[in-house]
Motif scaffolding. Structure first.
Motif, PDB file in Angstrom:
ATOM      1  N   ALA A 498      -3.467  -3.845  15.200  1.00  0.00           N
ATOM      2  CA  ALA A 498      -2.971  -4.153  14.165  1.00  0.00           C
ATOM      3  C   ALA A 498      -3.596  -4.003  12.596  1.00  0.00           C
ATOM      4  O   ALA A 498      -4.890  -3.575  12.963  1.00  0.00           O
ATOM      5  CB  ALA A 498      -2.950  -6.226  14.246  1.00  0.00           C
ATOM      6  N   HIS A 499      -3.273  -3.256  11.893  1.00  0.00           N
ATOM      7  CA  HIS A 499      -3.567  -2.791  10.593  1.00  0.00           C
ATOM      8  C   HIS A 499      -3.803  -4.292   9.433  1.00  0.00           C
ATOM      9  O   HIS A 499      -2.788  -5.227   9.255  1.00  0.00           O
ATOM     10  CB  HIS A 499      -2.617  -2.121   9.513  1.00  0.00           C
ATOM     11  CG  HIS A 499      -2.073  -0.568   9.737  1.00  0.00           C
ATOM     12  ND1 HIS A 499      -1.623  -0.339  11.462  1.00  0.00           N
ATOM     13  CD2 HIS A 499      -2.209   0.894   9.859  1.00  0.00           C
ATOM     14  CE1 HIS A 499      -1.267   0.310  11.940  1.00  0.00           C
ATOM     15  NE2 HIS A 499      -2.631   1.539  10.247  1.00  0.00           N
ATOM     16  N   ARG A 500      -4.765  -4.285   9.105  1.00  0.00           N
ATOM     17  CA  ARG A 500      -5.127  -5.242   8.015  1.00  0.00           C
ATOM     18  C   ARG A 500      -5.742  -4.944   6.547  1.00  0.00           C
ATOM     19  O   ARG A 500      -6.337  -4.456   6.888  1.00  0.00           O
ATOM     20  CB  ARG A 500      -6.884  -6.037   9.075  1.00  0.00           C
ATOM     21  CG  ARG A 500      -6.865  -6.384   9.981  1.00  0.00           C
ATOM     22  CD  ARG A 500      -8.079  -6.419  10.587  1.00  0.00           C
ATOM     23  NE  ARG A 500      -8.373  -6.728  12.266  1.00  0.00           N
ATOM     24  CZ  ARG A 500     -10.146  -6.640  12.661  1.00  0.00           C
ATOM     25  NH1 ARG A 500     -11.191  -6.802  11.741  1.00  0.00           N
ATOM     26  NH2 ARG A 500      -9.757  -7.026  14.010  1.00  0.00           N
ATOM     27  N   GLY A 501      -4.536  -5.361   5.454  1.00  0.00           N
ATOM     28  CA  GLY A 501      -4.032  -5.202   5.038  1.00  0.00           C
ATOM     29  C   GLY A 501      -3.675  -3.475   4.655  1.00  0.00           C
ATOM     30  O   GLY A 501      -5.003  -3.015   4.069  1.00  0.00           O
ATOM     31  N   GLY A 502      -2.991  -2.955   5.406  1.00  0.00           N
ATOM     32  CA  GLY A 502      -3.610  -1.867   5.440  1.00  0.00           C
ATOM     33  C   GLY A 502      -4.345  -0.355   6.123  1.00  0.00           C
ATOM     34  O   GLY A 502      -4.344   0.516   5.871  1.00  0.00           O
ATOM     35  N   GLU A 503      -5.408  -1.425   6.511  1.00  0.00           N
ATOM     36  CA  GLU A 503      -6.753  -0.890   7.455  1.00  0.00           C
ATOM     37  C   GLU A 503      -6.319  -1.123   8.480  1.00  0.00           C
ATOM     38  O   GLU A 503      -6.197  -2.457   9.358  1.00  0.00           O
ATOM     39  CB  GLU A 503      -8.167  -1.240   6.439  1.00  0.00           C
ATOM     40  CG  GLU A 503      -7.713  -0.447   4.462  1.00  0.00           C
ATOM     41  CD  GLU A 503      -8.976  -1.054   4.520  1.00  0.00           C
ATOM     42  OE1 GLU A 503      -9.888  -1.350   5.060  1.00  0.00           O
ATOM     43  OE2 GLU A 503      -8.823  -1.378   2.790  1.00  0.00           O
ATOM     44  N   LEU A 504      -7.539   0.246   9.511  1.00  0.00           N
ATOM     45  CA  LEU A 504      -7.662  -0.582  10.834  1.00  0.00           C
ATOM     46  C   LEU A 504      -9.338  -0.813  11.003  1.00  0.00           C
ATOM     47  O   LEU A 504      -9.966  -0.076  10.026  1.00  0.00           O
ATOM     48  CB  LEU A 504      -7.501   1.277  11.680  1.00  0.00           C
ATOM     49  CG  LEU A 504      -6.181   1.124  11.779  1.00  0.00           C
ATOM     50  CD1 LEU A 504      -5.739   2.427  12.378  1.00  0.00           C
ATOM     51  CD2 LEU A 504      -5.436  -0.438  12.755  1.00  0.00           C
ATOM     52  N   ALA A 505      -9.711  -1.524  12.344  1.00  0.00           N
ATOM     53  CA  ALA A 505     -10.509  -2.085  12.378  1.00  0.00           C
ATOM     54  C   ALA A 505     -11.104  -0.549  13.654  1.00  0.00           C
ATOM     55  O   ALA A 505     -10.847  -0.848  14.628  1.00  0.00           O
ATOM     56  CB  ALA A 505     -11.480  -3.035  12.581  1.00  0.00           C
ATOM     57  N   PHE A 506     -12.419  -0.232  13.156  1.00  0.00           N
ATOM     58  CA  PHE A 506     -12.625   0.622  14.307  1.00  0.00           C
ATOM     59  C   PHE A 506     -12.620  -0.212  15.548  1.00  0.00           C
ATOM     60  O   PHE A 506     -12.957   0.584  16.514  1.00  0.00           O
ATOM     61  CB  PHE A 506     -14.126   1.207  13.371  1.00  0.00           C
ATOM     62  CG  PHE A 506     -14.827   1.753  14.357  1.00  0.00           C
ATOM     63  CD1 PHE A 506     -14.023   3.484  14.807  1.00  0.00           C
ATOM     64  CD2 PHE A 506     -15.621   2.228  15.639  1.00  0.00           C
ATOM     65  CE1 PHE A 506     -14.420   4.661  15.266  1.00  0.00           C
ATOM     66  CE2 PHE A 506     -16.080   3.077  16.479  1.00  0.00           C
ATOM     67  CZ  PHE A 506     -15.516   3.984  16.252  1.00  0.00           C
ATOM     68  N   ALA A 507     -13.118  -1.253  15.265  1.00  0.00           N
ATOM     69  CA  ALA A 507     -13.662  -2.236  16.651  1.00  0.00           C
ATOM     70  C   ALA A 507     -12.324  -2.300  17.510  1.00  0.00           C
ATOM     71  O   ALA A 507     -11.894  -2.717  19.048  1.00  0.00           O
ATOM     72  CB  ALA A 507     -14.603  -3.766  16.823  1.00  0.00           C
ATOM     73  N   ALA A 564      -3.422   4.529  -4.438  1.00  0.00           N
ATOM     74  CA  ALA A 564      -3.401   5.740  -3.664  1.00  0.00           C
ATOM     75  C   ALA A 564      -4.518   5.136  -2.534  1.00  0.00           C
ATOM     76  O   ALA A 564      -4.476   5.668  -1.531  1.00  0.00           O
ATOM     77  CB  ALA A 564      -4.651   5.928  -4.347  1.00  0.00           C
ATOM     78  N   LEU A 565      -5.188   4.054  -2.592  1.00  0.00           N
ATOM     79  CA  LEU A 565      -5.548   3.849  -1.241  1.00  0.00           C
ATOM     80  C   LEU A 565      -5.459   3.579   0.000  1.00  0.00           C
ATOM     81  O   LEU A 565      -5.274   3.738   1.159  1.00  0.00           O
ATOM     82  CB  LEU A 565      -6.844   2.692  -1.750  1.00  0.00           C
ATOM     83  CG  LEU A 565      -7.900   2.338  -2.168  1.00  0.00           C
ATOM     84  CD1 LEU A 565      -8.491   0.911  -2.706  1.00  0.00           C
ATOM     85  CD2 LEU A 565      -8.966   3.582  -1.707  1.00  0.00           C
ATOM     86  N   SER A 566      -3.807   3.111   0.312  1.00  0.00           N
ATOM     87  CA  SER A 566      -2.806   2.745   0.591  1.00  0.00           C
ATOM     88  C   SER A 566      -2.361   4.067   1.221  1.00  0.00           C
ATOM     89  O   SER A 566      -1.857   4.380   2.861  1.00  0.00           O
ATOM     90  CB  SER A 566      -1.536   2.174   0.236  1.00  0.00           C
ATOM     91  OG  SER A 566      -0.471   2.095   1.052  1.00  0.00           O
ATOM     92  N   ALA A 567      -2.164   5.170   0.329  1.00  0.00           N
ATOM     93  CA  ALA A 567      -1.398   6.458   0.429  1.00  0.00           C
ATOM     94  C   ALA A 567      -3.140   6.487   2.005  1.00  0.00           C
ATOM     95  O   ALA A 567      -2.725   7.779   2.859  1.00  0.00           O
ATOM     96  CB  ALA A 567      -1.367   7.888  -0.078  1.00  0.00           C
ATOM     97  N   LEU A 568      -3.696   6.955   1.414  1.00  0.00           N
ATOM     98  CA  LEU A 568      -5.423   7.523   1.761  1.00  0.00           C
ATOM     99  C   LEU A 568      -5.294   7.133   3.010  1.00  0.00           C
ATOM    100  O   LEU A 568      -4.913   7.433   4.449  1.00  0.00           O
ATOM    101  CB  LEU A 568      -6.810   7.449   1.193  1.00  0.00           C
ATOM    102  CG  LEU A 568      -6.626   8.203  -0.061  1.00  0.00           C
ATOM    103  CD1 LEU A 568      -8.162   8.084  -0.432  1.00  0.00           C
ATOM    104  CD2 LEU A 568      -6.431   9.764   0.214  1.00  0.00           C
TER     105      LEU A 568
END
Length: 650
Positions: A498-507, A564-568
């Motif tokens: 799952a993406h948390r706020g658009g980001e992935l947790a490495f674990a 920009a952060l979301s795109a990255l």
């Protein structure tokens, strides 16, 4: 088992009639009577009927024949797999009597105007037992024995929790009256400020529980004590498997607080915390839930006593993965469980086997084939005539939409006495949509070529996908690529996360041991003799982008920065990134030019003034040197880590 076949021409009778009338109006405008009483309209309807029959015959070929051929080969579409998540039920008050939250309890996300609620069901009973502090002991440094502090606590006197000053591996043992497996235990600590020198947000201690095989670290959701330095509450989530044991002739369900090395840049204790009293109570508990609804004791009907009989389920698709459905047949002694198999090829006359079409929701019993001498051979047993057949339990639902974020599950579908709420402390993961018809058609030739034998890299990927349909991506690296030795293949597994706020947790990108073992066992059966198969996660290459952008006139720089952060994070992503949005290609390098072009194309950006790429270690957070071309390596995947973007006004 039926695969849905496409229609080559899906037009129907009324559409042909309407099209014909349009042509009449265009080519013969003097014909104005288009009512059903007109003889010309009758002719149109007659030809429309005949054309519809031709389309019906047309739809039988050629894609339909291709699908039916795959069906004869035994190809079945892969069903969706459910996301799994640990859900925590919170009690309105500390438990005073045993309480059991039954398996199949339904919880969900909040329903909104645009989104339906996503329902999860618990997979096991959750017993919640009342508890209290029964013993307190202290172990200073590497001492052999423990010091009993139970009497001191009962009298309300003060005692030092650790050595003075605290040393590494000092331990404070807290004995509960019994085991508290999977429970959330609130411990009220009365202490005075003495253990100075530590950061109360990151104290150098860990809470652990005895599970029979060793000490397991516990998760904390509340710590008002700042590392035992002030009065407050600590909510400890005791792991599953917590067991009562005997320490120095005292039996209890033991928890312990152990002094550890402080985090980098954080101070250690300069003096020991001083404890006055401790009280404990069960305030909740955690259990695994799956994205699906549990169906129990569904009556399928009565057997006709003939081979190859089929029964349809009321709900579908049936979930794949570890939650296997259970089929039962009535006998004089009670209900008898039958075994699900992939096919009846190895089933004998008396084997109680059945095959489940998870996508179509259909149960099939063993067929009979005619031999050359005219006799019949039974492939699997058949329930006697008039025997009742039921599905004792199965889950239906699943799919990628179940990969919800942290704290998204917050609704009880039915009230439970003494339970005030529910939440998920971690995001759900593992949900994968079912296979589409186009994907099944693409897999058909691979299945025909492999015949359950892995030879090429594509064979390993296809068979691994069948063994673990819940994973997001599978890639096979052959000998000579990367660091794969001669005579070996490496199967790389990327779990759904799952993406948390658009980001992935490495674990979350590390697959579970059970999933890796299931894939390895399956590939062990089909590998060529002498081939060594390695099953593991890919090598992730962290990347940090540092950029300075200029926003267009009258636009909010903070909003542009968010875009920009979301795109990255979306583009440099192992699951949803890459040029085609299906995940970063394995082994593909990252170049400065494509990242520059990505940021320049963000809506609201006027100029991307400065863009820099850095390699990063997602575990330690260490940043490497600046690079214009970041190599990922064969079989590697890129992972976004802590991008830094500054947006200035034009």
């Amino acid at each position: 088992m039926v695969l849905p076949a496409p229609s080559l021409d899906d037009r129907r009778f009324q559409e042909f009639v309407d099209d014909a009338k349009k042509y009449v109006m265009r080519r013969c405008p003097e014909w104005t009577d288009h009512n059903v009483s007109d003889p010309g309209v009758t002719l149109i309807e007659t030809f429309a009927f005949m054309t519809e029959q031709l389309c019906y015959r047309l739809n039988r070929v050629p894609d339909r024949l291709y699908v039916k051929f795959l069906e004869l080969l035994g190809l079945r579409m892969l069903p969706p797999t459910p996301a799994e998540v640990g859900v925590t039920f919170w009690l309105s008050t500390p438990a005073r009597a045993p309480l059991v939250i039954r398996a199949g309890t339904k919880v969900s996300t909040t329903r909104t105007e645009s989104d339906e609620a996503i329902v999860f069901s618990t997979v096991a009973d959750l017993p919640l037992r009342p508890t209290a502090v029964a013993a307190v002991r202290r172990i200073r440094g590497t001492g052999v024995g423990s010091e009993n502090q139970t009497g001191v606590v009962e009298l309300g006197k003060e005692f030092e929790a650790f050595s003075e000053p605290p040393k590494l591996d000092d331990v404070l043992l807290i004995g509960l009256v019994d085991e508290a497996s999977s429970c959330a235990v609130r411990i009220d600590v009365d202490s005075r400020t003495s253990g100075v020198g530590v950061n109360p947000l990151h104290p150098p201690i860990v809470w652990e529980a005895w599970t029979g095989d060793g000490w397991t670290e516990c998760e904390l959701t509340t710590d008002e004590t700042g590392g035992l330095n002030r009065p407050g509450r600590v909510v400890v989530h005791v792991p599953e498997g917590h067991r009562a044991s005997v320490i120095d002739e005292q039996r209890a369900g033991w928890l312990r607080i152990r002094v550890v090395e402080p985090l980098p840049g954080q101070p250690a204790y300069s003096s020991s915390p001083v404890i006055r009293s401790m009280r404990a109570g069960t305030v909740g508990g955690s259990v695994t839930a799956v994205h699906g609804e549990l169906v129990e004791f569904e009556e399928l009907g009565e057997s006709e006593g003939t081979p190859g009989q089929r029964f349809s389920l009321l709900r579908g698709p049936v979930l794949a993965g570890s939650h296997a459905p259970v089929l039962e047949v009535a006998t004089d002694e009670g209900w008898q469980e039958w075994t699900a198999v992939e096919s009846f090829a190895a089933s004998g006359r008396e084997d109680r086997h059945f095959v489940l079409d998870a996508v179509g929701g259909e149960v099939e019993f063993g067929p009979a084939t005619r031999l050359e001498d005219g006799g019949l051979r039974r492939h699997g047993a058949v329930p006697p005539r008039g025997t009742r057949v039921r599905m004792r339990s199965y889950y239906h639902g699943g799919g990628a939409r179940g990969n919800v974020a942290r704290f998204a599950v917050d609704t009880l579908k039915a009230s439970i006495p003494f339970v005030s709420g529910v939440t998920n402390l971690h995001p759900a993961a593992g949900g994968v949509d079912g296979e589409t018809l186009d994907e099944a058609k693409a897999r058909g030739p691979i299945m025909l070529r492999t015949r359950s034998r892995a030879v090429t890299a594509e064979d390993y990927e296809a068979i691994a996908r069948e063994a673990a349909p819940e994973v997001a991506r599978i890639h096979c690296v052959t000998a000579g690529e990367d660091d794969v030795p001669t005579g070996s293949v490496k199967v790389l597994v990327v779990p759904a996360a799952a993406h948390r706020g658009g980001e992935l947790a490495f674990a979350d990108l590390v697959p579970g041991e059970a999933t890796l073992a299931r894939i390895a066992d399956r590939l062990e059966e089909v590998r060529l003799v002498g081939t060594r198969v390695l099953v593991e996660p890919p090598r992730y290459r962290g990347i940090t982008v540092v950029a300075r952008l200029v926003a267009r006139t009258r636009l909010d720089p903070e909003e542009i920065r968010t875009r920009a952060l979301s795109a990255l994070y979306s583009y440099l992503n192992p699951l949803t990134g890459g040029p085609d949005g299906t995940g970063w290609p394995f082994g593909r390098r990252v170049t400065h030019g494509e990242v520059f072009a990505l940021l320049q194309s963000v809506r609201g950006v006027d100029v991307a003034e400065d863009v820099r790429l850095y390699g990063a270690n997602p575990v330690t957070g260490e940043r490497g040197n600046e690079s214009t071309r970041l190599q990922v390596g064969p079989g590697g995947l890129v992972f976004s880590y802590d991008h830094q973007v500054r947006v200035e006004k034009s």
